[in-house]
Design a protein around this motif. Structure first.
Motif, PDB file in Angstrom:
ATOM      1  N   LEU A   1       0.856  -1.192   0.000  1.00  0.00           N
ATOM      2  CA  LEU A   1       0.000   0.000   0.000  1.00  0.00           C
ATOM      3  C   LEU A   1       0.890   1.239   0.000  1.00  0.00           C
ATOM      4  O   LEU A   1       1.742   1.388   0.861  1.00  0.00           O
ATOM      5  N   GLY A   2       0.686   2.135  -0.932  1.00  0.00           N
ATOM      6  CA  GLY A   2       1.562   3.299  -1.064  1.00  0.00           C
ATOM      7  C   GLY A   2       1.565   4.204   0.151  1.00  0.00           C
ATOM      8  O   GLY A   2       0.517   4.444   0.741  1.00  0.00           O
ATOM      9  N   TYR A   3       2.722   4.703   0.514  1.00  0.00           N
ATOM     10  CA  TYR A   3       2.920   5.715   1.560  1.00  0.00           C
ATOM     11  C   TYR A   3       2.699   5.184   2.981  1.00  0.00           C
ATOM     12  O   TYR A   3       2.999   5.886   3.942  1.00  0.00           O
ATOM     13  N   ALA A   4       2.146   3.963   3.137  1.00  0.00           N
ATOM     14  CA  ALA A   4       1.918   3.422   4.481  1.00  0.00           C
ATOM     15  C   ALA A   4       3.132   2.606   4.918  1.00  0.00           C
ATOM     16  O   ALA A   4       4.084   2.427   4.175  1.00  0.00           O
ATOM     17  N   ALA A   5       3.068   2.082   6.145  1.00  0.00           N
ATOM     18  CA  ALA A   5       4.121   1.222   6.708  1.00  0.00           C
ATOM     19  C   ALA A   5       5.434   1.972   6.886  1.00  0.00           C
ATOM     20  O   ALA A   5       6.497   1.536   6.447  1.00  0.00           O
ATOM     21  N   SER A   6       5.367   3.107   7.572  1.00  0.00           N
ATOM     22  CA  SER A   6       6.572   3.893   7.841  1.00  0.00           C
ATOM     23  C   SER A   6       7.514   3.146   8.774  1.00  0.00           C
ATOM     24  O   SER A   6       7.084   2.488   9.707  1.00  0.00           O
ATOM     25  N   ARG A   7       8.805   3.276   8.509  1.00  0.00           N
ATOM     26  CA  ARG A   7       9.800   2.690   9.411  1.00  0.00           C
ATOM     27  C   ARG A   7      10.347   3.736  10.380  1.00  0.00           C
ATOM     28  O   ARG A   7      11.209   3.422  11.208  1.00  0.00           O
ATOM     29  N   LEU A   8       9.856   4.962  10.305  1.00  0.00           N
ATOM     30  CA  LEU A   8      10.322   6.006  11.215  1.00  0.00           C
ATOM     31  C   LEU A   8       9.669   5.884  12.592  1.00  0.00           C
ATOM     32  O   LEU A   8       8.483   5.593  12.696  1.00  0.00           O
ATOM     33  N   ASP A   9      10.471   6.147  13.620  1.00  0.00           N
ATOM     34  CA  ASP A   9       9.945   6.380  14.964  1.00  0.00           C
ATOM     35  C   ASP A   9       9.689   7.882  15.062  1.00  0.00           C
ATOM     36  O   ASP A   9      10.622   8.673  15.011  1.00  0.00           O
ATOM     37  N   ARG A  10       8.418   8.281  15.170  1.00  0.00           N
ATOM     38  CA  ARG A  10       8.119   9.724  15.149  1.00  0.00           C
ATOM     39  C   ARG A  10       8.655  10.454  16.379  1.00  0.00           C
ATOM     40  O   ARG A  10       8.747  11.675  16.362  1.00  0.00           O
TER      41      ARG A  10
ATOM     42  N   LEU B   1       1.914   2.480  21.784  1.00  0.00           N
ATOM     43  CA  LEU B   1       3.334   2.457  22.165  1.00  0.00           C
ATOM     44  C   LEU B   1       3.689   3.711  22.963  1.00  0.00           C
ATOM     45  O   LEU B   1       4.371   3.626  24.002  1.00  0.00           O
ATOM     46  N   GLU B   2       3.230   4.876  22.506  1.00  0.00           N
ATOM     47  CA  GLU B   2       3.551   6.119  23.215  1.00  0.00           C
ATOM     48  C   GLU B   2       2.932   6.158  24.611  1.00  0.00           C
ATOM     49  O   GLU B   2       3.576   6.558  25.573  1.00  0.00           O
ATOM     50  N   GLU B   3       1.678   5.755  24.718  1.00  0.00           N
ATOM     51  CA  GLU B   3       0.953   5.976  25.971  1.00  0.00           C
ATOM     52  C   GLU B   3       1.212   4.906  27.023  1.00  0.00           C
ATOM     53  O   GLU B   3       1.215   5.210  28.223  1.00  0.00           O
ATOM     54  N   VAL B   4       1.424   3.645  26.603  1.00  0.00           N
ATOM     55  CA  VAL B   4       1.626   2.576  27.599  1.00  0.00           C
ATOM     56  C   VAL B   4       2.811   1.671  27.281  1.00  0.00           C
ATOM     57  O   VAL B   4       3.015   0.656  27.961  1.00  0.00           O
TER      58      VAL B   4
ATOM     59  N   GLY C   1     -12.781   3.420  15.911  1.00  0.00           N
ATOM     60  CA  GLY C   1     -12.573   2.425  16.958  1.00  0.00           C
ATOM     61  C   GLY C   1     -11.925   1.154  16.442  1.00  0.00           C
ATOM     62  O   GLY C   1     -12.341   0.625  15.411  1.00  0.00           O
ATOM     63  N   CYS C   2     -10.916   0.650  17.162  1.00  0.00           N
ATOM     64  CA  CYS C   2     -10.178  -0.543  16.740  1.00  0.00           C
ATOM     65  C   CYS C   2      -9.856  -1.443  17.925  1.00  0.00           C
ATOM     66  O   CYS C   2      -9.808  -0.988  19.065  1.00  0.00           O
ATOM     67  N   HIS C   3      -9.615  -2.721  17.622  1.00  0.00           N
ATOM     68  CA  HIS C   3      -8.973  -3.640  18.551  1.00  0.00           C
ATOM     69  C   HIS C   3      -7.566  -3.905  18.028  1.00  0.00           C
ATOM     70  O   HIS C   3      -7.369  -3.973  16.816  1.00  0.00           O
ATOM     71  N   ALA C   4      -6.613  -4.050  18.947  1.00  0.00           N
ATOM     72  CA  ALA C   4      -5.223  -4.261  18.539  1.00  0.00           C
ATOM     73  C   ALA C   4      -4.616  -5.390  19.352  1.00  0.00           C
ATOM     74  O   ALA C   4      -4.910  -5.532  20.546  1.00  0.00           O
ATOM     75  N   GLN C   5      -3.779  -6.181  18.708  1.00  0.00           N
ATOM     76  CA  GLN C   5      -3.152  -7.322  19.361  1.00  0.00           C
ATOM     77  C   GLN C   5      -1.877  -6.869  20.082  1.00  0.00           C
ATOM     78  O   GLN C   5      -0.908  -6.492  19.425  1.00  0.00           O
ATOM     79  N   ALA C   6      -1.889  -6.905  21.405  1.00  0.00           N
ATOM     80  CA  ALA C   6      -0.703  -6.501  22.179  1.00  0.00           C
ATOM     81  C   ALA C   6       0.367  -7.568  22.052  1.00  0.00           C
ATOM     82  O   ALA C   6       0.096  -8.755  22.185  1.00  0.00           O
ATOM     83  N   LEU C   7       1.606  -7.137  21.793  1.00  0.00           N
ATOM     84  CA  LEU C   7       2.713  -8.078  21.617  1.00  0.00           C
ATOM     85  C   LEU C   7       3.618  -8.130  22.839  1.00  0.00           C
ATOM     86  O   LEU C   7       4.553  -8.913  22.888  1.00  0.00           O
ATOM     87  N   SER C   8       3.383  -7.257  23.824  1.00  0.00           N
ATOM     88  CA  SER C   8       4.210  -7.302  25.028  1.00  0.00           C
ATOM     89  C   SER C   8       3.341  -7.073  26.254  1.00  0.00           C
ATOM     90  O   SER C   8       2.152  -6.764  26.127  1.00  0.00           O
ATOM     91  N   ASP C   9       3.935  -7.195  27.428  1.00  0.00           N
ATOM     92  CA  ASP C   9       3.194  -7.278  28.686  1.00  0.00           C
ATOM     93  C   ASP C   9       3.288  -6.035  29.556  1.00  0.00           C
ATOM     94  O   ASP C   9       2.316  -5.618  30.174  1.00  0.00           O
ATOM     95  N   THR C  10       4.490  -5.469  29.610  1.00  0.00           N
ATOM     96  CA  THR C  10       4.779  -4.456  30.624  1.00  0.00           C
ATOM     97  C   THR C  10       4.193  -3.099  30.240  1.00  0.00           C
ATOM     98  O   THR C  10       4.516  -2.545  29.189  1.00  0.00           O
ATOM     99  N   VAL C  11       3.318  -2.588  31.120  1.00  0.00           N
ATOM    100  CA  VAL C  11       2.716  -1.275  30.897  1.00  0.00           C
ATOM    101  C   VAL C  11       3.650  -0.198  31.445  1.00  0.00           C
ATOM    102  O   VAL C  11       4.014  -0.222  32.624  1.00  0.00           O
TER     103      VAL C  11
END
Lengths: 317, 317
Positions: A13-22, B225-228, B252-262
C-alpha cells in the motif's frame, strides 16, 4: 462464482508502513532538537508545493540532503522534525514552490511530484512514508501561516507539529482530512466511476470527504447515493492509507449495494457503471480488451478492487 | 475462556445513524434555500460554543425552534443548512457562547452541553445526529472566521459548508479530525487507561489524533506504544462515531498486544493497567466491587470494550 484469479502476491500500500519512529515526545525538547539538527547522519527531504527535490541518478534517485545541502537549494520557509530512522533524525524543509520550479534546470537534481515518484519507483520504498509525512505537514504550514481564529500571523512551534497565535493564544494542529473510498458490490459485480480528470481509460472506486457529524459508514452510504444513486446496506472497512494530496487519509471500504440502477451525478463524475469481476481482473492485469485500467498499486483503490476480485462477496465476511 | 456474559441488547452508538438527508446538492441552490428558510416546518437547533438551547419540559426537552424563535434568542452569527427530515428543512444557528450563557436564567429554556444531553437522554434520540452535525459545523465557523492562508476575513458560502476568502480566493472546507481509539488485547485481558480529567472511578480505551502521513493502523500502534509502551501487531477496525468535541471522528479498533509491561506516559495518562474480561463485564454492568466504571453507551469506547467482553479474541476474526 468465478474461480479465484491469480493476481500474484499482494503489492504494498503506497505511503503506508513507515519505518520512522516519530519520537513525538521530543518535539518540545529544544536540546534534543538542536542535537538532531547537527547530527552527522541527519537527512532532509526538500519539498516545495507539489514538488519534491531529488538528487538525480540513473536508477533510484536519492531524496535525502544534508541540512547544509538543503539550505543551499533555496530559502527554507519551514522546517519540521519527522522522526528517527535507526537513531538518525529526518527532517522536512519547506521551500517556496517557485524556488523549486527554478531548480528544474539543474541536471544534478530531479524535480518531481510525489505521485510520480511513487508510481515510477524513483526512490527506495522506505522513503515514501516519510515523504508523505513531510509533504502533508509542510503543505499544512504553507496554507496556515495565519490564525483562522483572529487573522494574526502564527508561529511554528513543537518542531513543526503545532502553530501558535501570539495574538489570541489559539493553538493550531496539523489538519488531516478523512476521505471515504469504496466499492459498492452486488453479487459478482461492483460500481466504478470516472472522474473528469482521469486518463480516458481509467475507472476507479467512488470517493468523497467525510463530513462533520458522520460516521465512516454513513459517509460511505451518502457518497454512493449522491454520486450514483445507489443505496447501500452493510459497509465493511478494508484498509486505510495516508494520501498527502494535500492532506487526506483514505479510508477504504466495501459496501453492499441494495439497488441496481446507476444514476450518475455529472457534476462529480464523467461516468459510472457496473463491472463484472472478470472484467476487473483483466483491468488489474492490464489485459482488458478495450484497454481499460484500474488505478496503480500505489493507490488504495487498486487494493479495494483487487480484494473484491480475489474474494468476491467474502469481502463482507 | 470465559462464558459469553449477558449484557443485554446492544445499545445505540451515540450521534451516529442520522435520519437526515443532507441534500448536499442543494447547498448552492439559493432559490431552494430561500424556500427552506420560509418552510412552515423548518426546524432550527440553537448552539453557542459548547452549549445547546432546549425548550424546557418535564420529560424530553424539545431542541427545535422555528427560525423566528431562534432569532429571538440572540444575534445569529452563522446559519447552516443541515438537511431534510421528511421534506422539512433543518438548520443550525450559531449564537455567541456568552449570549447562550445568559439564557440560563430563563425557566422556559434549558441550556446544556451535548454530552449531557445525550447521556441523560434529554431529547428524542433522532435529534442527536443532527445536533452533532450542527455543533461540529458551527464550532468550525466560530474558530475559522479568518483565512489561514492570508489572514483576511472569510465569508460563509454554500449554506455553511464552505468559507471563501475574498482576498486570496482560497476556499476552506469544514475540518473533521480523525481520532483513533483502541483496545490493546492479549488473550483474556486488555489495557485501559485513565485521563487526568476522568471522574475517579472511570477507565477507558486509549485514544489519540491520527497524524499527517499515517494510516489508521499505524496511528493505533503509535498511540499505544507512546501511551503505555506496548507494541501491537494486528489491528482490526471495529466501528466509528462522529464526536463533535469539537470536530472529531472516532475510529474504533482492537489491537493485538505483543508485550506485557505497561509503562505509563504520565504526561498523557494518570494511570493505565491490564483488565481481565470478567472485571470489564462487571464495570459495564456497573457491578464492579470497587465501583470502577467504563464509559457510557453514548461513547464508542463502551462498545469497543463490550465487544471484547462478549467476543474475546474473536474480535480479530
Amino acid at each position: 462464482v468465478s474461480a479465484r484469479p491469480d493476481l500474484g502476491p499482494p503489492p504494498r500500500l503506497g505511503y503506508a508502513a513507515s519505518r520512522l519512529d516519530r519520537a513525538a515526545g521530543l518535539r518540545g525538547d529544544e536540546a534534543a532538537l538542536k542535537q538532531f539538527s547537527e547530527h552527522p547522519r541527519a537527512g532532509v527531504y526538500a519539498i516545495g508545493g507539489e514538488f519534491v527535490v531529488l538528487k538525480s541518478a540513473t536508477g533510484e534517485c536519492d531524496p535525502q540532503f544534508t541540512p547544509a545541502e538543503a539550505r543551499a537549494l533555496g530559502v527554507v520557509r519551514e522546517s519540521v522534525f519527522l522522526g528517527l530512522m535507526e537513531q538518525a533524525p529526518r527532517f522536512g524543509f519547506g521551500l517556496d514552490a517557485q524556488a523549486v520550479e527554478a531548480l528544474k534546470s539543474r541536471n544534478d537534481l530531479k524535480i518531481s511530484d510525489l505521485r510520480s515518484i511513487a508510481v515510477q519507483g524513483m526512490v527506495a520504498a522506505e522513503h515514501l512514508p516519510p515523504l508523505a509525512e513531510a509533504k502533508a505537514l509542510l503543505g499544512w504550514h504553507a496554507r496556515h501561516r495565519f490564525c483562522p481564529n483572529c487573522g494574526a500571523k502564527t508561529e511554528l512551534v513543537q518542531a513543526g507539529w503545532r502553530r501558535d497565535c501570539p495574538a489570541c493564544k489559539a493553538e493550531h494542529f496539523p489538519r488531516t482530512d478523512p476521505v471515504v473510498i469504496m466499492l459498492a458490490i452486488a453479487g459478482e459485480r461492483c460500481v466504478l466511476g470516472r472522474s473528469y480528470r482521469f486518463v480516458p481509460t481509467m475507472w476507479s472506486c467512488l470517493a468523497g470527504f467525510a463530513e462533520p457529524g458522520e460516521s465512516i459508514e454513513e459517509a460511505v452510504r451518502r457518497e454512493v447515493l449522491e454520486e450514483v444513486g445507489i443505496a447501500c446496506g452493510r459497509v465493511r472497512y478494508f484498509a486505510s492509507q495516508p494520501w498527502p494530496f494535500p492532506s487526506s487519509i483514505m479510508i477504504g471500504c466495501h459496501a453492499q449495494a441494495l439497488s441496481d440502477t446507476v444514476v450518475v451525478d455529472r457534476e462529480e463524475l464523467e461516468d459510472a457503471r457496473w463491472f463484472e469481476r472478470d472484467e476487473l481482473a483483466a483491468m488489474l492485469k492490464r489485459q482488458h480488451p478495450q484497454g481499460l485500467t484500474a488505478p496503480p498499486p500505489i493507490a488504495i483503490a487498486h487494493h479495494i478492487i483487487r480484494n473484491f476480485v480475489e474474494a468476491g462477496c467474502d469481502v463482507f465476511r
